[in-house]
Design an enzyme around this catalytic site. Structure first.
Site, PDB file in Angstrom:
ATOM      1  N   GLU A   1     -43.055  29.320 -16.445  1.00 17.33           N
ATOM      2  CA  GLU A   1     -44.335  30.405 -16.991  1.00 17.33           C
ATOM      3  C   GLU A   1     -45.280  30.361 -16.130  1.00 17.33           C
ATOM      4  O   GLU A   1     -45.592  29.546 -14.953  1.00 17.33           O
ATOM      5  CB  GLU A   1     -44.824  29.681 -18.195  1.00 17.33           C
TER       6      GLU A   1
ATOM      7  N   CYS B   1     -52.639  31.911 -12.545  1.00 19.36           N
ATOM      8  CA  CYS B   1     -52.123  30.448 -12.706  1.00 19.36           C
ATOM      9  C   CYS B   1     -50.848  30.415 -12.360  1.00 19.36           C
ATOM     10  O   CYS B   1     -49.931  30.899 -13.109  1.00 19.36           O
ATOM     11  CB  CYS B   1     -52.532  29.398 -13.926  1.00 19.36           C
TER      12      CYS B   1
ATOM     13  N   CYS C   1     -40.677  19.694 -13.714  1.00 17.44           N
ATOM     14  CA  CYS C   1     -41.623  18.709 -12.873  1.00 17.44           C
ATOM     15  C   CYS C   1     -40.818  17.438 -12.678  1.00 17.44           C
ATOM     16  O   CYS C   1     -40.458  16.942 -13.720  1.00 17.44           O
ATOM     17  CB  CYS C   1     -42.979  18.842 -13.085  1.00 17.44           C
TER      18      CYS C   1
ATOM     19  N   CYS D   1     -45.606  12.764 -15.727  1.00 19.18           N
ATOM     20  CA  CYS D   1     -47.225  12.522 -16.376  1.00 19.18           C
ATOM     21  C   CYS D   1     -46.696  12.656 -17.864  1.00 19.18           C
ATOM     22  O   CYS D   1     -46.259  13.556 -18.332  1.00 19.18           O
ATOM     23  CB  CYS D   1     -48.074  13.645 -15.962  1.00 19.18           C
TER      24      CYS D   1
ATOM     25  N   CYS E   1     -47.579  15.748 -20.274  1.00 15.06           N
ATOM     26  CA  CYS E   1     -47.691  17.122 -19.836  1.00 15.06           C
ATOM     27  C   CYS E   1     -46.381  17.835 -20.465  1.00 15.06           C
ATOM     28  O   CYS E   1     -45.327  17.018 -20.277  1.00 15.06           O
ATOM     29  CB  CYS E   1     -47.762  17.173 -18.309  1.00 15.06           C
TER      30      CYS E   1
ATOM     31  N   CYS F   1     -53.816  24.261 -19.763  1.00 10.39           N
ATOM     32  CA  CYS F   1     -53.285  23.181 -19.046  1.00 10.39           C
ATOM     33  C   CYS F   1     -52.340  22.274 -19.907  1.00 10.39           C
ATOM     34  O   CYS F   1     -52.396  21.727 -20.356  1.00 10.39           O
ATOM     35  CB  CYS F   1     -54.343  22.267 -18.379  1.00 10.39           C
TER      36      CYS F   1
HETATM   37  N1  SAH Z   1     -48.777  18.974 -10.918  1.00 12.24           N
HETATM   38  C1  SAH Z   1     -50.071  19.294 -10.582  1.00 12.24           C
HETATM   39  C2  SAH Z   1     -50.471  20.725 -11.088  1.00 12.24           C
HETATM   40  C3  SAH Z   1     -50.599  20.775 -12.644  1.00 12.24           C
HETATM   41  S1  SAH Z   1     -52.068  21.307 -12.798  1.00 12.24           S
HETATM   42  C4  SAH Z   1     -51.069  18.226 -10.936  1.00 12.24           C
HETATM   43  O1  SAH Z   1     -50.625  17.465 -11.588  1.00 12.24           O
HETATM   44  O2  SAH Z   1     -52.291  18.550 -10.487  1.00 12.24           O
HETATM   45  C5  SAH Z   1     -52.555  21.099 -14.341  1.00 12.24           C
HETATM   46  C6  SAH Z   1     -53.588  20.174 -14.833  1.00 12.24           C
HETATM   47  O3  SAH Z   1     -53.445  20.094 -16.046  1.00 12.24           O
HETATM   48  C7  SAH Z   1     -53.207  18.752 -14.165  1.00 12.24           C
HETATM   49  O4  SAH Z   1     -54.444  18.036 -13.939  1.00 12.24           O
HETATM   50  C8  SAH Z   1     -52.491  18.140 -15.232  1.00 12.24           C
HETATM   51  O5  SAH Z   1     -52.586  16.734 -15.217  1.00 12.24           O
HETATM   52  C9  SAH Z   1     -53.395  18.713 -16.274  1.00 12.24           C
HETATM   53  N2  SAH Z   1     -52.587  18.614 -17.706  1.00 12.24           N
HETATM   54  C10 SAH Z   1     -51.371  18.227 -17.886  1.00 12.24           C
HETATM   55  N3  SAH Z   1     -50.800  18.173 -19.287  1.00 12.24           N
HETATM   56  C11 SAH Z   1     -52.171  18.403 -19.973  1.00 12.24           C
HETATM   57  C12 SAH Z   1     -52.387  18.364 -21.358  1.00 12.24           C
HETATM   58  N4  SAH Z   1     -51.413  18.120 -22.141  1.00 12.24           N
HETATM   59  N5  SAH Z   1     -53.704  18.785 -21.631  1.00 12.24           N
HETATM   60  C13 SAH Z   1     -54.536  18.971 -20.540  1.00 12.24           C
HETATM   61  N6  SAH Z   1     -54.514  18.758 -19.389  1.00 12.24           N
HETATM   62  C14 SAH Z   1     -53.022  18.618 -19.069  1.00 12.24           C
END
Ligand code: SAH
Length: 343
Positions: A89, A102, A109, A113, A116, A332
């Site tokens: 996406e 974006c 991935c 985390c 996510c 995000c």
């Molecule tokens: N892999 C990279 C790019 C992802 S950027 C990274 O980890 O930075 C997207 C951002 O959204 C990251 O900071 C990620 O941790 C955050 N994110 C992931 N899941 C989320 C959620 N459920 N709610 C809010 N932010 C989230």
């Protein structure tokens, strides 16, 4: 057949081989990057036989738009399906004059985390540079011709620094005047924090903004939320971030997802402030965006304000990331390989 969006597609070479004047390559690139055309047939200032030959020699789109969603706040999201059936996406965000896209760098991935959606089923493969550029052009085609993409954030699916070479090749095209002409200073790469790759970025003299996803200010909690942390630890990540700041002169951004009752307590804010107050950095607080099937809670607005106030009082620059596109699961952490089917 060569993917024409792939940086090494050899378009210039092909144009020379056909004994065509070199300006034809530039003309073709203008159609690719500065128009809304979607097929070689639409490149009306090229002779008809040339358009046909291009069709035989190059593949343009390697994906199709499987789903296109629009939210009331102007956010649009595309689910793209590539020829191997893999899906990713990408998102267009509209805010005043800004048109931010974006983009994703991997199918899935591998970082794991826990909050996510993108990593729920692990990583399948890296995207090619051409596939990364293709997202830019698909999103570009959602906008009227007179509008331009102003910013790129590499915050979609995947860990950008786990696919650094392809990402850098794609961003170079985005920055070039024959590509999208977007300044690297308007591009942000967000990483979970992979120190070796961060150092490579510093050494490459890159001018992109770097955002580091912290989510916890101590290793015990960070190991739980961001399992890949166990490999390096926070200190090494912060040291690599400082090195990037010194090399690039670009102010760092740290991202911190606020998970109700888990990392949003006063003591978490205090600890985070201790880590950040000596750094020239912006802290981006992201209240958790709900992901179907995950047990986390979005903190109340009051809790977010209290957390933020602790940091502000200690001189940290804080910005609360306003939720965009959450109605269409485009915020995000909500991007995934499959659309969620809601009853
Ligand atoms: N892999 C990279 C790019 C992802 S950027 C990274 O980890 O930075 C997207 C951002 O959204 C990251 O900071 C990620 O941790 C955050 N994110 C992931 N899941 C989320 C959620 N459920 N709610 C809010 N932010 C989230």
């Amino acid at each position: 057949m060569s993917h024409i969006l792939q940086p090494d597609s050899q378009l210039d070479h092909w144009v020379a081989e056909q004994n065509l004047p070199a300006f034809r390559a530039a003309q073709i690139r203008r159609w690719l990057f500065a128009s809304r055309a979607e097929s070689f047939a639409e490149m009306t200032n090229l002779p008809l036989p040339l358009r046909t030959e291009l069709e035989g020699a190059f593949q343009w789109w390697t994906s199709h738009v499987a789903v296109h969603k629009q939210a009331e706040d102007g956010t649009e999201k595309l689910l793209l399906e590539f020829s191997d059936q893999q899906k990713i996406e990408c998102v267009l965000l509209r805010e005043a004059e800004r048109r931010t896209i974006c983009i994703s760098t991997q199918v899935g991935c591998g970082m794991g985390c826990v909050f996510c959606a993108s990593g729920l089923d692990g990583v399948v493969r890296n995207l090619t540079a051409g596939e990364i550029i293709e997202q830019m052009l698909r999103l570009r085609r959602l906008m009227p011709e007179e509008e331009r993409i102003s910013h790129i954030v590499v915050m979609g699916m995947g860990e950008p620094l786990a696919n650094l070479e392809n990402l850098l090749a794609a961003l170079k095209v985005a920055a070039s005047s024959e590509g999208l002409g977007i300044s690297p200073r308007r591009m942000t790469i967000s990483t979970v924090g992979l120190p070796a790759a961060m150092r490579r970025l510093s050494q490459a003299g890159s001018q992109y903004n770097l955002a580091v996803s912290l989510h916890a200010a101590n290793d015990t909690l960070r190991n739980e939320l961001v399992p890949v942390n166990a490999k390096s630890g926070l200190e090494a990540i912060l040291a690599a971030a400082d090195e990037y700041f010194e090399a690039s002169g670009r102010r760092l951004t740290f991202e911190y997802v606020l998970l109700g009752g888990i990392n949003d307590r006063e003591q978490d804010a205090q600890q985070l402030a201790t880590r950040l107050r000596s750094r020239s950095a912006l802290l981006n607080l992201i209240p958790y965006n709900p992901v179907a099937g995950l047990p986390y809670r979005t903190p109340t607005e009051d809790a977010v304000a209290r957390f933020s106030a602790v940091l502000t009082a200690q001189g940290v620059n804080v910005q609360i990331r306003r939720r965009k596109g959450s109605r269409i699961d485009a915020a995000c952490g909500q991007l995934r390989r499959m659309p969620v089917t809601t009853a």
